[in-house]
Design an enzyme around this catalytic site. Structure first.
Site, PDB file in Angstrom:
ATOM      1  N   TYR A   1      -8.180 -10.242  -1.877  1.00 45.36           N
ATOM      2  CA  TYR A   1      -7.872  -9.653  -2.423  1.00 45.36           C
ATOM      3  C   TYR A   1      -9.350  -8.846  -3.550  1.00 45.36           C
ATOM      4  O   TYR A   1      -9.358  -8.159  -3.965  1.00 45.36           O
ATOM      5  CB  TYR A   1      -6.267  -9.581  -2.888  1.00 45.36           C
ATOM      6  CG  TYR A   1      -5.360  -9.499  -2.437  1.00 45.36           C
ATOM      7  CD1 TYR A   1      -4.853  -8.306  -1.600  1.00 45.36           C
ATOM      8  CD2 TYR A   1      -4.970 -10.344  -1.392  1.00 45.36           C
ATOM      9  CE1 TYR A   1      -4.314  -7.968  -0.890  1.00 45.36           C
ATOM     10  CE2 TYR A   1      -4.671  -9.781  -0.703  1.00 45.36           C
ATOM     11  CZ  TYR A   1      -3.715  -8.967  -0.384  1.00 45.36           C
ATOM     12  OH  TYR A   1      -2.555  -8.848   0.884  1.00 45.36           O
TER      13      TYR A   1
ATOM     14  N   GLN B   1       1.560   4.189  -0.603  1.00 47.03           N
ATOM     15  CA  GLN B   1       1.715   2.324  -0.144  1.00 47.03           C
ATOM     16  C   GLN B   1      -0.010   1.837  -0.768  1.00 47.03           C
ATOM     17  O   GLN B   1       0.364   0.645  -0.589  1.00 47.03           O
ATOM     18  CB  GLN B   1       1.899   2.392   1.237  1.00 47.03           C
ATOM     19  CG  GLN B   1       2.935   3.503   2.071  1.00 47.03           C
ATOM     20  CD  GLN B   1       3.233   3.282   3.188  1.00 47.03           C
ATOM     21  OE1 GLN B   1       3.574   2.639   4.271  1.00 47.03           O
ATOM     22  NE2 GLN B   1       2.889   4.408   3.702  1.00 47.03           N
TER      23      GLN B   1
ATOM     24  N   VAL C   1      -3.505  -0.131  -2.485  1.00 44.99           N
ATOM     25  CA  VAL C   1      -2.752  -0.694  -3.708  1.00 44.99           C
ATOM     26  C   VAL C   1      -4.459  -0.276  -4.294  1.00 44.99           C
ATOM     27  O   VAL C   1      -4.058  -0.502  -5.574  1.00 44.99           O
ATOM     28  CB  VAL C   1      -3.002  -2.064  -2.889  1.00 44.99           C
ATOM     29  CG1 VAL C   1      -1.450  -2.301  -2.579  1.00 44.99           C
ATOM     30  CG2 VAL C   1      -4.238  -2.608  -2.247  1.00 44.99           C
TER      31      VAL C   1
ATOM     32  N   HIS D   1       3.880  -0.516  -2.835  1.00 47.61           N
ATOM     33  CA  HIS D   1       3.703  -1.954  -2.936  1.00 47.61           C
ATOM     34  C   HIS D   1       2.024  -2.873  -3.426  1.00 47.61           C
ATOM     35  O   HIS D   1       2.096  -3.758  -3.392  1.00 47.61           O
ATOM     36  CB  HIS D   1       2.602  -1.840  -1.243  1.00 47.61           C
ATOM     37  CG  HIS D   1       3.152  -1.289   0.209  1.00 47.61           C
ATOM     38  ND1 HIS D   1       2.847  -1.108   1.375  1.00 47.61           N
ATOM     39  CD2 HIS D   1       4.985  -1.464  -0.308  1.00 47.61           C
ATOM     40  CE1 HIS D   1       4.055  -0.781   2.308  1.00 47.61           C
ATOM     41  NE2 HIS D   1       4.751  -0.855   1.799  1.00 47.61           N
TER      42      HIS D   1
ATOM     43  N   GLY E   1      -1.392  10.442   5.774  1.00 44.55           N
ATOM     44  CA  GLY E   1      -2.868   9.121   5.577  1.00 44.55           C
ATOM     45  C   GLY E   1      -1.819   8.067   6.036  1.00 44.55           C
ATOM     46  O   GLY E   1      -2.095   7.836   5.620  1.00 44.55           O
TER      47      GLY E   1
ATOM     48  N   SER F   1       0.139   6.039   9.290  1.00 41.55           N
ATOM     49  CA  SER F   1      -0.053   5.343  10.676  1.00 41.55           C
ATOM     50  C   SER F   1       1.927   5.041  11.353  1.00 41.55           C
ATOM     51  O   SER F   1       2.519   5.524  12.142  1.00 41.55           O
ATOM     52  CB  SER F   1      -0.723   3.831  10.688  1.00 41.55           C
ATOM     53  OG  SER F   1       0.541   3.273  10.729  1.00 41.55           O
TER      54      SER F   1
ATOM     55  N   LEU G   1      -4.117  12.103  10.495  1.00 38.99           N
ATOM     56  CA  LEU G   1      -5.992  12.707  11.821  1.00 38.99           C
ATOM     57  C   LEU G   1      -5.197  12.575  12.582  1.00 38.99           C
ATOM     58  O   LEU G   1      -5.807  13.105  14.200  1.00 38.99           O
ATOM     59  CB  LEU G   1      -6.346  10.811  11.637  1.00 38.99           C
ATOM     60  CG  LEU G   1      -8.335  11.270  11.731  1.00 38.99           C
ATOM     61  CD1 LEU G   1      -8.749  12.498  11.375  1.00 38.99           C
ATOM     62  CD2 LEU G   1      -8.819   9.948  11.994  1.00 38.99           C
TER      63      LEU G   1
HETATM   64  P1  OAD Z   1      -2.702   2.541   8.394  1.00 35.70           P
HETATM   65  O1  OAD Z   1      -4.177   1.803   8.284  1.00 35.70           O
HETATM   66  O2  OAD Z   1      -1.379   1.814   8.925  1.00 35.70           O
HETATM   67  O3  OAD Z   1      -3.099   3.795   8.609  1.00 35.70           O
HETATM   68  C1  OAD Z   1      -3.754   4.435   8.174  1.00 35.70           C
HETATM   69  C2  OAD Z   1      -3.445   6.306   8.920  1.00 35.70           C
HETATM   70  O4  OAD Z   1      -4.322   7.105   8.576  1.00 35.70           O
HETATM   71  C3  OAD Z   1      -3.662   5.950  10.471  1.00 35.70           C
HETATM   72  O5  OAD Z   1      -2.620   6.978  11.977  1.00 35.70           O
HETATM   73  C4  OAD Z   1      -5.009   6.979  10.570  1.00 35.70           C
HETATM   74  O6  OAD Z   1      -4.948   7.937  11.643  1.00 35.70           O
HETATM   75  C5  OAD Z   1      -5.125   8.198   9.189  1.00 35.70           C
HETATM   76  N1  OAD Z   1      -5.650   7.978   8.968  1.00 35.70           N
HETATM   77  C6  OAD Z   1      -7.327   7.296   9.004  1.00 35.70           C
HETATM   78  N2  OAD Z   1      -8.531   8.335   8.346  1.00 35.70           N
HETATM   79  C7  OAD Z   1      -8.160   9.438   7.825  1.00 35.70           C
HETATM   80  C8  OAD Z   1      -8.703  10.592   7.023  1.00 35.70           C
HETATM   81  N3  OAD Z   1      -9.334  10.787   6.957  1.00 35.70           N
HETATM   82  N4  OAD Z   1      -7.543  11.954   6.635  1.00 35.70           N
HETATM   83  C9  OAD Z   1      -6.000  11.889   6.938  1.00 35.70           C
HETATM   84  N5  OAD Z   1      -5.785  10.121   8.089  1.00 35.70           N
HETATM   85  C10 OAD Z   1      -6.325   9.315   7.909  1.00 35.70           C
HETATM   86  O7  OAD Z   1      -2.013   2.591   7.123  1.00 35.70           O
HETATM   87  P2  OAD Z   1      -0.363   2.443   5.900  1.00 35.70           P
HETATM   88  O8  OAD Z   1      -0.242   3.524   6.964  1.00 35.70           O
HETATM   89  O9  OAD Z   1      -1.074   2.690   4.442  1.00 35.70           O
HETATM   90  O10 OAD Z   1       0.771  -2.824   3.280  1.00 35.70           O
HETATM   91  O11 OAD Z   1      -0.114   0.924   6.613  1.00 35.70           O
HETATM   92  C11 OAD Z   1       1.171   0.566   5.379  1.00 35.70           C
HETATM   93  C12 OAD Z   1       0.627  -0.451   5.330  1.00 35.70           C
HETATM   94  O12 OAD Z   1       0.080  -1.671   6.211  1.00 35.70           O
HETATM   95  C13 OAD Z   1       0.557  -0.919   4.271  1.00 35.70           C
HETATM   96  O13 OAD Z   1       0.390   0.176   3.143  1.00 35.70           O
HETATM   97  C14 OAD Z   1      -0.443  -1.791   4.401  1.00 35.70           C
HETATM   98  C15 OAD Z   1       0.394  -2.524   5.480  1.00 35.70           C
HETATM   99  O14 OAD Z   1       0.425  -3.640   5.908  1.00 35.70           O
HETATM  100  C16 OAD Z   1       0.795  -3.558   2.557  1.00 35.70           C
HETATM  101  O15 OAD Z   1      -0.480  -3.717   2.095  1.00 35.70           O
HETATM  102  C17 OAD Z   1       1.891  -4.339   1.880  1.00 35.70           C
END
Ligand code: OAD
Length: 237
Positions: free
Chosen positions: A56, A91, A93, A109, A176, A178, A203
């Site tokens: 971190y 979500q 940080v 988060h 943005g 997943s 995306l």
């Molecule tokens: P992910 O990395 O799982 O997903 C990111 C999403 O953003 C994917 O579906 C990509 O296709 C999409 N993406 C990438 N580049 C993009 C862009 N330029 N424009 C639009 N979309 C784009 O991240 P999160 O869903 O945020 O938790 O993950 C959720 C949680 O998982 C996080 O908050 C974290 C992790 O565990 C904690 O740290 C507690």
């Protein structure tokens, strides 16, 4: 088409990708280099606090080199302008929504720039190096600070406030993310259950894409400013 008064927006790592912050599950995602259970669980912190602090600390240092992008700026403009209720739940940080100027914002988060003292339970703003064992500004003990991040197995922040906003919103927008991590991944179903229209911008299709009334695929830095202009000029989605 329906009139929109109350909006809830959920953002994930994808909105910060164009700022240069790595996503979690992409090809260069952070989880690629680290197993979740090594850096993002309370057990990992108990087992190897130095590894977790370093992880971190690196991300906090990197944060100082990145800037909000067009998507963060557009959501901040919406926040400034929108007269109805609006809640931006992130979500993420990172502090890019904060720096762009969003005020009606909730970090479910936790935040990289916050420290939680396990000795006195106080939270304090923090932008230093936690591995160095800094002193808590409240109780003045050293070595008790942990990142104020919600790890796997812990309860996200302010869930009651989020649930209330989801139950009252006319429009739920997911940007943005997943859709792999609950409870955030279930917000679309809660909002729909209460009658909201739902829109996803990502995306590629998220895991829960089929739950949304509408999905727009592309970069957040392009899609979000267009959508904000659309809703500010028509009040419709
Ligand atoms: P992910 O990395 O799982 O997903 C990111 C999403 O953003 C994917 O579906 C990509 O296709 C999409 N993406 C990438 N580049 C993009 C862009 N330029 N424009 C639009 N979309 C784009 O991240 P999160 O869903 O945020 O938790 O993950 C959720 C949680 O998982 C996080 O908050 C974290 C992790 O565990 C904690 O740290 C507690």
């Amino acid at each position: 088409m329906k009139d929109i008064q109350n909006i809830v927006i959920l953002t994930g790592a994808g909105i910060s990708a164009e700022s240069g912050v790595a996503t979690f599950r992409g090809p260069d995602g952070l989880w690629e280099g680290h197993r979740v259970e090594d850096v993002a669980t309370p057990e990992a912190f108990q087992r190897n606090p130095a590894l977790v602090q370093n992880f971190y600390d690196e991300r906090r240092t990197k944060l100082k080199t990145v800037q909000p992008n067009a998507a963060h700026q557009a959501l901040a403009k919406l926040d400034r302008t929108w007269v109805g209720d609006l809640l931006l739940v992130t979500q993420n940080v990172d502090d890019l929504h904060d720096r762009a100027g969003s005020k009606r914002l909730l970090h479910m988060h936790g935040e990289l720039n916050s420290a939680w003292c396990l000795a006195c339970d106080a939270r304090s703003r923090f932008d230093g190096v936690m591995a160095a064992g800094p002193v808590c500004p409240h109780c003045h003990q050293s070595g008790g600070l942990r990142p104020d991040i919600v790890w796997f197995g812990e309860m996200p922040y302010q869930m009651e406030r989020i649930e209330l906003a989801l139950a009252r919103c006319d429009l739920f927008v997911s940007i943005g993310t997943s859709g792999a991590v609950y409870p955030a991944a279930g917000f679309v179903q809660t909002a729909r259950y209460h009658g909201a229209r739902t829109l996803e911008m990502n995306l590629d299709p998220s895991e829960g894409s089929f739950h949304f009334h509408e999905s727009r695929m592309g970069k957040a830095g392009e899609l979000v400013p267009d959508w904000v202009e659309q809703i500010l000029s028509h009040g419709l989605c």
